[in-house]
Design a protein around this motif. Structure first.
Motif, PDB file in Angstrom:
ATOM      1  N   LEU A  17       0.875  -1.215   0.123  1.00 29.16           N
ATOM      2  CA  LEU A  17       0.022   0.002  -0.092  1.00 29.16           C
ATOM      3  C   LEU A  17       0.849   1.243  -0.070  1.00 29.16           C
ATOM      4  N   GLY A  18       2.222   1.089   0.222  1.00 28.11           N
ATOM      5  CA  GLY A  18       2.998   2.326   0.059  1.00 28.11           C
ATOM      6  C   GLY A  18       3.144   3.088   1.336  1.00 28.11           C
ATOM      7  N   TYR A  19       2.804   2.139   2.704  1.00 28.26           N
ATOM      8  CA  TYR A  19       3.340   2.615   3.780  1.00 28.26           C
ATOM      9  C   TYR A  19       4.438   2.326   4.564  1.00 28.26           C
ATOM     10  N   PHE A  20       5.104   1.179   3.976  1.00 25.04           N
ATOM     11  CA  PHE A  20       6.279   0.662   4.714  1.00 25.04           C
ATOM     12  C   PHE A  20       7.156   0.780   3.803  1.00 25.04           C
ATOM     13  N   HIS A  21       8.444   1.341   3.885  1.00 23.76           N
ATOM     14  CA  HIS A  21       9.535   1.207   2.741  1.00 23.76           C
ATOM     15  C   HIS A  21      10.675   0.550   3.350  1.00 23.76           C
ATOM     16  N   ALA A  22      10.822  -0.234   4.404  1.00 31.23           N
ATOM     17  CA  ALA A  22      11.928  -0.872   4.832  1.00 31.23           C
ATOM     18  C   ALA A  22      11.758  -2.315   4.374  1.00 31.23           C
ATOM     19  N   GLY A  23      12.865  -3.157   4.602  1.00 28.78           N
ATOM     20  CA  GLY A  23      12.944  -4.535   4.349  1.00 28.78           C
ATOM     21  C   GLY A  23      12.017  -5.476   5.375  1.00 28.78           C
ATOM     22  N   ILE A  24      11.445  -6.326   4.594  1.00 30.33           N
ATOM     23  CA  ILE A  24      10.451  -7.096   5.306  1.00 30.33           C
ATOM     24  C   ILE A  24      11.155  -8.107   6.355  1.00 30.33           C
ATOM     25  N   ILE A  83      18.433 -17.510   9.504  1.00 32.64           N
ATOM     26  CA  ILE A  83      17.953 -16.341   8.598  1.00 32.64           C
ATOM     27  C   ILE A  83      17.500 -15.363   9.529  1.00 32.64           C
ATOM     28  N   LEU A  84      16.515 -15.521  10.290  1.00 29.83           N
ATOM     29  CA  LEU A  84      16.091 -14.445  11.204  1.00 29.83           C
ATOM     30  C   LEU A  84      17.043 -13.970  12.154  1.00 29.83           C
ATOM     31  N   ASN A  85      17.877 -14.672  12.621  1.00 24.69           N
ATOM     32  CA  ASN A  85      18.831 -14.437  13.647  1.00 24.69           C
ATOM     33  C   ASN A  85      19.868 -13.323  12.883  1.00 24.69           C
ATOM     34  N   ARG A  86      19.934 -13.585  11.513  1.00 18.85           N
ATOM     35  CA  ARG A  86      21.049 -12.630  10.828  1.00 18.85           C
ATOM     36  C   ARG A  86      20.076 -11.495  10.553  1.00 18.85           C
ATOM     37  N   VAL A  87      19.095 -11.441  10.412  1.00 13.90           N
ATOM     38  CA  VAL A  87      18.396 -10.209  10.133  1.00 13.90           C
ATOM     39  C   VAL A  87      18.372  -9.213  11.135  1.00 13.90           C
ATOM     40  N   GLN A  88      18.389  -9.794  12.551  1.00 15.99           N
ATOM     41  CA  GLN A  88      18.464  -9.001  13.738  1.00 15.99           C
ATOM     42  C   GLN A  88      20.092  -8.796  14.011  1.00 15.99           C
ATOM     43  N   SER A  89      20.892  -9.421  13.461  1.00 18.00           N
ATOM     44  CA  SER A  89      22.372  -9.253  13.601  1.00 18.00           C
ATOM     45  C   SER A  89      22.974  -8.092  12.837  1.00 18.00           C
ATOM     46  N   GLU A  90      23.622  -7.392  13.579  1.00 20.27           N
ATOM     47  CA  GLU A  90      24.514  -5.995  12.900  1.00 20.27           C
ATOM     48  C   GLU A  90      25.618  -6.653  12.034  1.00 20.27           C
ATOM     49  N   GLN A  91      25.833  -7.900  11.899  1.00 13.43           N
ATOM     50  CA  GLN A  91      26.784  -8.198  10.915  1.00 13.43           C
ATOM     51  C   GLN A  91      26.217  -8.634   9.648  1.00 13.43           C
ATOM     52  N   PHE A  92      24.964  -8.535   9.367  1.00 12.17           N
ATOM     53  CA  PHE A  92      24.156  -8.984   8.139  1.00 12.17           C
ATOM     54  C   PHE A  92      23.280  -7.682   7.731  1.00 12.17           C
ATOM     55  N   ASP A 129      19.558  -6.030   6.804  1.00 15.92           N
ATOM     56  CA  ASP A 129      18.537  -5.893   7.616  1.00 15.92           C
ATOM     57  C   ASP A 129      17.082  -6.588   7.052  1.00 15.92           C
ATOM     58  N   SER A 130      17.262  -7.368   6.055  1.00 14.60           N
ATOM     59  CA  SER A 130      15.822  -7.898   5.636  1.00 14.60           C
ATOM     60  C   SER A 130      15.883  -9.091   5.259  1.00 14.60           C
ATOM     61  N   ILE A 131      14.820 -10.017   5.268  1.00 15.73           N
ATOM     62  CA  ILE A 131      15.082 -11.669   4.993  1.00 15.73           C
ATOM     63  C   ILE A 131      15.573 -11.643   3.593  1.00 15.73           C
ATOM     64  N   THR A 132      15.036 -10.830   2.831  1.00 11.43           N
ATOM     65  CA  THR A 132      15.330 -11.043   1.317  1.00 11.43           C
ATOM     66  C   THR A 132      16.926 -10.536   1.049  1.00 11.43           C
ATOM     67  N   GLU A 133      17.361  -9.729   1.706  1.00 15.48           N
ATOM     68  CA  GLU A 133      18.713  -9.405   1.409  1.00 15.48           C
ATOM     69  C   GLU A 133      19.614 -10.358   2.103  1.00 15.48           C
ATOM     70  N   VAL A 134      19.264 -11.019   3.336  1.00 15.31           N
ATOM     71  CA  VAL A 134      20.075 -12.057   3.990  1.00 15.31           C
ATOM     72  C   VAL A 134      20.022 -13.340   3.249  1.00 15.31           C
ATOM     73  N   ILE A 135      19.025 -13.763   2.783  1.00 11.48           N
ATOM     74  CA  ILE A 135      19.058 -14.846   1.882  1.00 11.48           C
ATOM     75  C   ILE A 135      20.087 -14.650   0.489  1.00 11.48           C
TER      76      ILE A 135
END
Length: 212
Positions: free
Chosen positions: A47-54, A126-135, A137-143
């Motif tokens: 809908l255009g309200y959320f612009h960050a990674g999922i 995958i989700l632990n990496r999303v929350q880690s500063e080493q990787f 910030d989104s599921i798609t980018e981590v994968i």
């Protein structure tokens, strides 16, 4: 070790049962991680309200997006996705759930021969990496981070995930983590990189060793 893994299976089973709550029956707020939050983010994004990674995690950016949606639809603006907000959002748009598909695909391609617990563990990494500063910030980018997952590099990621992979993805999104925080995993029989085996071991599940 065998008893520890069996105990984790029981914990995972209880956790999955306890978290199987329909979106319409609960309120989502900051600090929550679940498949319902992922669904919320995908709808807000469409809908255009959320612009960050999922991410599946309800952080400050998700709260801000919910506030914008609430203001646009004449709802109480508090940033909490209550039943009324979720109902209005569900009626507004249906997302393609592409991120859930991606999470199921990476689980299926990396661990389709493993037990359900082993597949949940891969999703948790995958989700632990999303929350880690080493990787990223989104599921798609981590994968899709270059050089991280062999199944992405060799094309197995394109395989269609089965129902078990989707259930494992949902369990991981709902906070089940058999690895208790692992950021890496490898098969000790086939792994060639020495750095994989040099990391601190958290647990072994099936053919995979999980490390930090």
């Amino acid at each position: 070790m065998k008893k520890k893994v069996q105990a984790l299976i029981c914990i995972c089973s209880l956790g999955i049962m306890g978290m199987a709550v329909p979106v319409s029956a609960q309120s989502l707020s900051q600090g929550t991680q679940s498949e319902q939050v992922l669904d919320l983010q995908e709808r807000l994004s469409a809908l255009g309200y959320f612009h960050a990674g999922i991410t599946g995690y309800y952080g400050s950016q998700t709260k801000s997006a919910v506030k914008k949606f609430q203001a646009s639809y004449g709802l109480a603006v508090d940033g909490e996705a209550d039943s009324l907000t979720l109902s209005k959002l569900k009626k507004s748009i249906s997302p393609k759930q592409s991120v859930l598909d991606e999470l199921a695909r990476i689980i299926h391609s990396e661990a389709r021969g493993e037990s359900f617990l082993g597949q949940v563990a891969v999703g948790a990494v995958i989700l632990n990496r999303v929350q880690s500063e080493q990787f990223p910030d989104s599921i798609t980018e981590v994968i899709h981070q270059p050089g991280q997952f062999s199944s992405v590099d060799d094309g197995q990621f394109a395989l269609k995930p089965n129902e078990t992979a989707y259930r494992a993805a949902a369990a991981a999104l709902n906070g089940v983590d058999p690895t208790t925080g692992a950021l890496y995993f490898y098969n000790p029989v086939t792994a060639k990189a020495s750095w994989s085996k040099s990391r601190i071991k958290k647990i072994a599940i099936g053919h995979h060793t999980f490390t930090i």
